[in-house]
Design an enzyme around this catalytic site. Structure first.
Site, short mmCIF file in Angstrom:
data_model
loop_
_atom_site.label_atom_id
_atom_site.label_comp_id
_atom_site.label_asym_id
_atom_site.label_seq_id
_atom_site.Cartn_x
_atom_site.Cartn_y
_atom_site.Cartn_z
N HIS A 118 85.11 62.97 13.61
CA HIS A 118 85.31 61.88 12.64
C HIS A 118 85.42 60.57 13.42
CE1 HIS A 118 86.41 59.97 8.87
NE2 HIS A 118 87.34 59.31 9.55
N ASN A 162 85.04 69.34 13.40
CA ASN A 162 84.35 68.16 12.88
C ASN A 162 84.65 66.97 13.77
OD1 ASN A 162 82.96 66.51 10.85
ND2 ASN A 162 85.00 65.70 10.35
#
Ligand code: GRF
Length: 199
Positions: free
Chosen positions: A112, A110
């Protein structure tokens, strides 16, 4: 050749960075086999189509009245169909079901938009992250690529890059700078490392 599946929810600028990086060789030995969007309106779908990548929508709102776990099952099925080696959450705003984080443990990453552990976890996504950074008055922020586990933004960190906060920054200006100077660089870099045995 690493089979990469990318999940989007909105503009898809990080997806675009991956598409462009594969095209210009910054990412070697990888290909995007499918894009999954959690919203039918996501511009990320257009970006996938323009790049000739199959895009499917699995929207939580379409499964609300289909009983417990219906979205989770549909989402997992859409992933399994593509048989990915790596799942990349690129501006994906839906919580990844535990069935997926368990089946694809250590194969989900991911991006972020902060330097984790600052400004992350429940409620910190999109512009809210930059609003919080400006509210706190930090002078340095940035972006983080991390493995996804059962928590929220809690998995092992892979890459980070710092970005200066400038006087007069609005959340929108800061978000753009973090994308341009950090996200669009470290996400492709992380995929290249994984595709070439660097992690
Ligand atoms: C941006 O806030 C980005 O920082 C985060 O998700 C949002 C949308 O990204 N990763 P994208 O343009 O859809 O890739």
């Amino acid at each position: 050749m690493l089979r990469v599946l990318v999940c989007v929810s909105g503009g898809g600028t990080n997806l675009q960075a991956l598409i462009d990086s594969i095209a210009d060789g910054r990412i070697r030995n990888a290909c995007i086999v499918r894009v999954i969007s959690s919203s039918p309106e996501a511009y990320g779908i257009e970006r996938a189509n323009k790049a000739g990548i199959e895009a499917v929508t699995v929207a939580p709102r379409d499964y609300r009245d289909k009983g417990e776990g219906a979205f989770d099952r549909a989402f997992l099925a859409a992933i399994d169909e593509a048989a990915p080696d790596l799942i990349v959450l690129a501006g994906f705003l839906t919580r990844v079901p535990e069935t997926v984080t368990k089946k694809y443990a250590n194969r989900i990453i991911n991006i972020h938009p902060s330097l984790i552990p600052s400004f992350c976890g429940k409620g910190y996504y999109g512009l809210k992250v930059h609003e919080a950074a400006l509210q706190r008055g930090v002078k340095i922020t940035g972006a983080t690529v991390h493995f996804v586990d059962e928590g929220m933004d809690t998995g092992p960190i892979i890459l980070q890059k710092a970005v200066a906060v400038e006087p007069g920054d609005t959340p929108q200006i800061l978000q753009r700078r973090v994308m341009e100077q950090a996200e669009w660089e470290i996400l492709p870099k992380a995929v290249d490392l994984i595709a070439n045995g660097g992690i």
